[in-house]
Scaffold this motif. Structure first.
Motif, short mmCIF file in Angstrom:
data_model
loop_
_atom_site.label_atom_id
_atom_site.label_comp_id
_atom_site.label_asym_id
_atom_site.label_seq_id
_atom_site.Cartn_x
_atom_site.Cartn_y
_atom_site.Cartn_z
N TRP A 113 -42.10 22.07 -3.74
CA TRP A 113 -41.70 21.07 -4.74
C TRP A 113 -41.46 19.70 -4.09
O TRP A 113 -41.97 18.68 -4.56
CB TRP A 113 -40.44 21.52 -5.46
N LEU A 114 -40.67 19.70 -3.02
CA LEU A 114 -40.38 18.42 -2.36
C LEU A 114 -41.62 17.87 -1.66
O LEU A 114 -41.84 16.65 -1.63
CB LEU A 114 -39.24 18.60 -1.35
N GLY A 115 -42.42 18.77 -1.08
CA GLY A 115 -43.64 18.31 -0.40
C GLY A 115 -44.60 17.65 -1.37
O GLY A 115 -45.14 16.57 -1.07
N LEU A 116 -44.82 18.27 -2.53
CA LEU A 116 -45.73 17.66 -3.51
C LEU A 116 -45.15 16.37 -4.07
O LEU A 116 -45.88 15.41 -4.33
CB LEU A 116 -46.01 18.65 -4.64
N SER A 117 -43.83 16.32 -4.22
CA SER A 117 -43.18 15.08 -4.67
C SER A 117 -43.42 13.95 -3.67
O SER A 117 -43.71 12.81 -4.06
CB SER A 117 -41.67 15.30 -4.83
N ALA A 118 -43.31 14.27 -2.37
CA ALA A 118 -43.56 13.27 -1.33
C ALA A 118 -45.01 12.78 -1.38
O ALA A 118 -45.28 11.58 -1.23
CB ALA A 118 -43.25 13.85 0.05
N VAL A 119 -45.95 13.70 -1.61
CA VAL A 119 -47.36 13.32 -1.71
C VAL A 119 -47.60 12.42 -2.92
O VAL A 119 -48.33 11.41 -2.83
CB VAL A 119 -48.26 14.57 -1.78
N LEU A 120 -47.00 12.74 -4.05
CA LEU A 120 -47.16 11.92 -5.25
C LEU A 120 -46.57 10.52 -5.05
O LEU A 120 -47.19 9.51 -5.45
CB LEU A 120 -46.51 12.60 -6.45
N ILE A 121 -45.41 10.44 -4.43
CA ILE A 121 -44.81 9.13 -4.13
C ILE A 121 -45.72 8.34 -3.20
O ILE A 121 -45.94 7.14 -3.40
CB ILE A 121 -43.41 9.31 -3.51
N PHE A 122 -46.25 9.00 -2.20
CA PHE A 122 -47.18 8.37 -1.25
C PHE A 122 -48.38 7.80 -1.98
O PHE A 122 -48.79 6.65 -1.75
CB PHE A 122 -47.61 9.41 -0.22
N CYS A 123 -48.98 8.59 -2.89
CA CYS A 123 -50.17 8.14 -3.62
C CYS A 123 -49.86 6.96 -4.53
O CYS A 123 -50.62 5.99 -4.59
CB CYS A 123 -50.74 9.30 -4.44
#
Length: 239
Positions: free
Chosen positions: A122-132
Protein backbone atom coordinates in the motif's frame (compact mmCIF):
# COMPACT_ATOMS: atom_id res chain seq x y z
CA UNK A 1 35.78 28.44 -0.45
CA UNK A 2 32.69 28.71 1.76
CA UNK A 3 33.18 26.25 4.69
CA UNK A 4 29.57 25.10 4.33
CA UNK A 5 30.30 23.98 0.76
CA UNK A 6 33.29 21.96 1.96
CA UNK A 7 30.96 20.21 4.40
CA UNK A 8 28.46 19.68 1.60
CA UNK A 9 31.04 18.08 -0.68
CA UNK A 10 32.19 15.69 2.04
CA UNK A 11 28.64 14.66 2.90
CA UNK A 12 27.72 14.41 -0.80
CA UNK A 13 30.58 11.95 -1.38
CA UNK A 14 29.57 9.98 1.72
CA UNK A 15 26.00 9.85 0.39
CA UNK A 16 27.17 8.46 -2.96
CA UNK A 17 29.38 5.85 -1.30
CA UNK A 18 26.50 4.84 0.96
CA UNK A 19 24.16 4.53 -2.02
CA UNK A 20 26.59 2.48 -4.11
CA UNK A 21 27.36 0.20 -1.17
CA UNK A 22 23.63 -0.28 -0.68
CA UNK A 23 23.21 -1.42 -4.30
CA UNK A 24 26.19 -3.80 -4.14
CA UNK A 25 24.90 -5.35 -0.91
CA UNK A 26 21.40 -5.83 -2.32
CA UNK A 27 22.94 -7.61 -5.34
CA UNK A 28 25.02 -9.78 -2.99
CA UNK A 29 21.97 -10.47 -0.79
CA UNK A 30 19.99 -11.64 -3.81
CA UNK A 31 22.81 -13.66 -5.38
CA UNK A 32 24.16 -15.34 -2.26
CA UNK A 33 20.99 -16.01 -0.30
CA UNK A 34 18.00 -16.00 -2.67
CA UNK A 35 19.19 -17.75 -5.83
CA UNK A 36 19.96 -14.80 -8.06
CA UNK A 37 17.80 -13.44 -10.88
CA UNK A 38 15.48 -15.16 -13.36
CA UNK A 39 12.60 -14.57 -15.79
CA UNK A 40 8.94 -15.54 -15.79
CA UNK A 41 9.81 -19.25 -15.96
CA UNK A 42 10.94 -19.01 -12.32
CA UNK A 43 8.56 -16.61 -10.53
CA UNK A 44 10.28 -16.99 -7.16
CA UNK A 45 13.60 -15.76 -8.51
CA UNK A 46 11.98 -13.27 -10.88
CA UNK A 47 10.84 -11.49 -7.72
CA UNK A 48 14.49 -10.70 -6.95
CA UNK A 49 14.50 -8.03 -9.66
CA UNK A 50 12.06 -6.11 -7.47
CA UNK A 51 14.36 -5.19 -4.54
CA UNK A 52 17.32 -4.65 -6.89
CA UNK A 53 15.56 -2.28 -9.29
CA UNK A 54 13.69 -0.51 -6.50
CA UNK A 55 16.97 0.10 -4.70
CA UNK A 56 18.66 1.43 -7.84
CA UNK A 57 15.72 3.38 -9.24
CA UNK A 58 13.37 4.35 -6.46
CA UNK A 59 16.00 5.04 -3.80
CA UNK A 60 19.45 5.73 -5.32
CA UNK A 61 18.39 7.52 -8.54
CA UNK A 62 15.44 9.24 -6.87
CA UNK A 63 17.73 10.58 -4.15
CA UNK A 64 20.35 11.72 -6.64
CA UNK A 65 17.75 13.47 -8.75
CA UNK A 66 16.68 15.42 -5.66
CA UNK A 67 20.30 16.46 -5.03
CA UNK A 68 21.22 17.29 -8.63
CA UNK A 69 20.76 21.08 -8.23
CA UNK A 70 22.99 21.26 -5.16
CA UNK A 71 25.48 18.62 -6.25
CA UNK A 72 26.19 20.33 -9.59
CA UNK A 73 25.63 23.93 -8.56
CA UNK A 74 27.96 25.43 -11.20
CA UNK A 75 25.95 23.91 -14.07
CA UNK A 76 23.37 26.14 -15.74
CA UNK A 77 19.73 25.77 -14.66
CA UNK A 78 18.37 24.51 -17.98
CA UNK A 79 20.85 21.62 -18.08
CA UNK A 80 20.05 20.77 -14.47
CA UNK A 81 16.32 20.74 -15.20
CA UNK A 82 16.80 18.32 -18.10
CA UNK A 83 19.13 16.14 -16.03
CA UNK A 84 16.69 16.15 -13.10
CA UNK A 85 13.87 15.04 -15.41
CA UNK A 86 16.04 12.41 -17.14
CA UNK A 87 17.18 10.79 -13.88
CA UNK A 88 13.58 10.74 -12.70
CA UNK A 89 12.55 9.05 -15.96
CA UNK A 90 15.26 6.40 -15.51
CA UNK A 91 14.02 5.83 -11.95
CA UNK A 92 10.44 5.55 -13.25
CA UNK A 93 11.38 2.93 -15.87
CA UNK A 94 13.22 0.78 -13.31
CA UNK A 95 10.31 1.14 -10.89
CA UNK A 96 7.78 -0.02 -13.50
CA UNK A 97 9.93 -3.08 -14.27
CA UNK A 98 10.28 -3.77 -10.55
CA UNK A 99 6.51 -3.60 -10.08
CA UNK A 100 5.93 -5.95 -13.03
CA UNK A 101 8.30 -8.54 -11.60
CA UNK A 102 6.62 -8.56 -8.21
CA UNK A 103 3.15 -8.95 -9.76
CA UNK A 104 4.50 -11.72 -12.02
CA UNK A 105 6.06 -13.51 -9.06
CA UNK A 106 2.66 -13.50 -7.33
CA UNK A 107 0.39 -14.22 -10.31
CA UNK A 108 2.58 -16.95 -11.87
CA UNK A 109 3.26 -18.77 -8.61
CA UNK A 110 1.61 -22.16 -8.01
CA UNK A 111 -0.69 -21.52 -6.25
CA UNK A 112 -0.95 -17.78 -6.97
CA UNK A 113 -0.10 -15.37 -4.16
CA UNK A 114 -2.57 -12.53 -3.36
CA UNK A 115 -1.54 -9.01 -4.43
CA UNK A 116 -1.73 -5.70 -2.59
CA UNK A 117 -2.64 -7.01 0.87
CA UNK A 118 0.33 -5.75 2.92
CA UNK A 119 1.14 -2.32 4.31
CA UNK A 120 4.38 -2.49 2.31
CA UNK A 121 2.44 -2.76 -0.95
CA UNK A 122 0.00 0.00 0.00
CA UNK A 123 2.69 2.49 0.98
CA UNK A 124 4.94 1.45 -1.90
CA UNK A 125 2.23 2.01 -4.50
CA UNK A 126 1.33 5.32 -2.83
CA UNK A 127 4.96 6.42 -3.16
CA UNK A 128 4.96 5.45 -6.85
CA UNK A 129 1.74 7.39 -7.49
CA UNK A 130 3.11 10.48 -5.73
CA UNK A 131 6.30 10.15 -7.78
CA UNK A 132 4.32 9.96 -11.05
CA UNK A 133 2.10 12.93 -10.19
CA UNK A 134 5.18 14.90 -9.17
CA UNK A 135 6.87 14.10 -12.46
CA UNK A 136 3.89 15.15 -14.59
CA UNK A 137 3.28 18.34 -12.58
CA UNK A 138 6.97 19.28 -12.58
CA UNK A 139 7.36 18.58 -16.30
CA UNK A 140 4.34 20.70 -17.21
CA UNK A 141 5.30 23.56 -14.89
CA UNK A 142 9.07 23.77 -15.28
CA UNK A 143 9.97 22.25 -18.64
CA UNK A 144 7.04 22.91 -20.97
CA UNK A 145 7.20 26.56 -22.14
CA UNK A 146 4.33 28.89 -21.35
CA UNK A 147 3.83 28.59 -17.60
CA UNK A 148 3.81 32.02 -15.98
CA UNK A 149 6.65 32.70 -13.57
CA UNK A 150 4.38 33.55 -10.62
CA UNK A 151 2.71 30.13 -10.99
CA UNK A 152 6.12 28.44 -11.01
CA UNK A 153 7.08 30.31 -7.84
CA UNK A 154 3.82 29.27 -6.16
CA UNK A 155 4.22 25.62 -7.22
CA UNK A 156 7.90 25.22 -6.27
CA UNK A 157 7.43 24.73 -2.46
CA UNK A 158 4.81 22.04 -3.14
CA UNK A 159 7.07 20.37 -5.69
CA UNK A 160 9.94 20.29 -3.20
CA UNK A 161 7.77 19.07 -0.31
CA UNK A 162 6.03 16.25 -2.16
CA UNK A 163 9.30 15.24 -3.82
CA UNK A 164 10.88 14.73 -0.41
CA UNK A 165 7.70 13.20 1.01
CA UNK A 166 7.59 10.63 -1.81
CA UNK A 167 11.26 9.82 -1.27
CA UNK A 168 10.83 9.31 2.49
CA UNK A 169 7.75 7.17 1.79
CA UNK A 170 9.82 5.07 -0.63
CA UNK A 171 12.47 4.51 2.07
CA UNK A 172 9.80 3.55 4.62
CA UNK A 173 8.20 1.13 2.17
CA UNK A 174 11.59 -0.42 1.33
CA UNK A 175 12.26 -1.04 5.03
CA UNK A 176 8.88 -2.77 5.35
CA UNK A 177 9.64 -4.82 2.24
CA UNK A 178 12.99 -5.95 3.65
CA UNK A 179 11.38 -7.02 6.90
CA UNK A 180 8.60 -8.82 5.02
CA UNK A 181 11.13 -10.71 2.88
CA UNK A 182 13.23 -11.64 5.89
CA UNK A 183 10.26 -12.93 7.89
CA UNK A 184 8.88 -14.98 4.98
CA UNK A 185 12.13 -16.23 3.42
CA UNK A 186 14.62 -16.59 6.31
CA UNK A 187 13.24 -19.30 8.63
CA UNK A 188 15.75 -18.67 11.42
CA UNK A 189 15.78 -14.87 11.10
CA UNK A 190 15.48 -14.47 14.88
CA UNK A 191 18.86 -16.20 15.24
CA UNK A 192 20.47 -13.62 12.93
CA UNK A 193 22.06 -15.84 10.26
CA UNK A 194 24.31 -14.15 7.68
CA UNK A 195 21.32 -13.48 5.40
CA UNK A 196 19.49 -11.81 8.30
CA UNK A 197 22.50 -9.69 9.26
CA UNK A 198 22.85 -8.56 5.64
CA UNK A 199 19.13 -7.72 5.53
CA UNK A 200 19.51 -5.49 8.58
CA UNK A 201 22.66 -3.80 7.24
CA UNK A 202 20.88 -2.97 3.98
CA UNK A 203 18.01 -1.48 5.98
CA UNK A 204 20.41 0.67 8.01
CA UNK A 205 22.03 1.90 4.78
CA UNK A 206 18.59 2.81 3.40
CA UNK A 207 18.00 4.96 6.49
CA UNK A 208 21.46 6.59 6.38
CA UNK A 209 21.17 7.32 2.66
CA UNK A 210 17.66 8.74 3.10
CA UNK A 211 18.67 10.95 6.04
CA UNK A 212 21.70 12.30 4.16
CA UNK A 213 19.64 13.10 1.06
CA UNK A 214 16.97 14.92 3.06
CA UNK A 215 19.57 16.85 5.06
CA UNK A 216 21.59 17.88 2.00
CA UNK A 217 18.40 18.91 0.18
CA UNK A 218 16.98 21.01 3.02
CA UNK A 219 19.99 22.63 4.74
CA UNK A 220 19.65 26.35 3.79
CA UNK A 221 23.42 27.00 3.63
CA UNK A 222 23.78 24.34 0.91
CA UNK A 223 21.24 25.95 -1.42
CA UNK A 224 22.43 26.58 -4.97
CA UNK A 225 22.91 30.26 -5.75
CA UNK A 226 21.60 31.50 -9.14
CA UNK A 227 24.19 31.91 -11.90
CA UNK A 228 24.26 34.93 -14.25
CA UNK A 229 23.12 32.73 -17.16
CA UNK A 230 20.10 31.61 -15.09
CA UNK A 231 18.93 35.23 -14.93
CA UNK A 232 19.46 35.64 -18.66
CA UNK A 233 17.49 32.46 -19.34
CA UNK A 234 14.65 33.68 -17.09
CA UNK A 235 14.53 37.05 -18.86
CA UNK A 236 14.36 35.34 -22.26
CA UNK A 237 11.58 32.97 -21.18
CA UNK A 238 9.49 35.91 -19.91
CA UNK A 239 9.74 37.89 -23.15
Amino acid sequence: MDPSLINFKVLYVVTQLCGLTMIVLVGTWIGEHFGGLAGTDNPKQEFNWHPLFMTIGFIFLYGNSILIYRGFRTTNKKTLKLTHASIHMAAFILTVIALKTVFDSHNLANPPIPNMYSLHSWLGLSAVLIFCLQYVAGFMAFLVPGMKENYKIALMPLHIYFGLFGFVLAIASALMGLTEKAVFAIPNYSELPSSGVLTNIIGVLYVIFGCLVVYLATEPSYKRKPLPEDTALLSTSNQ
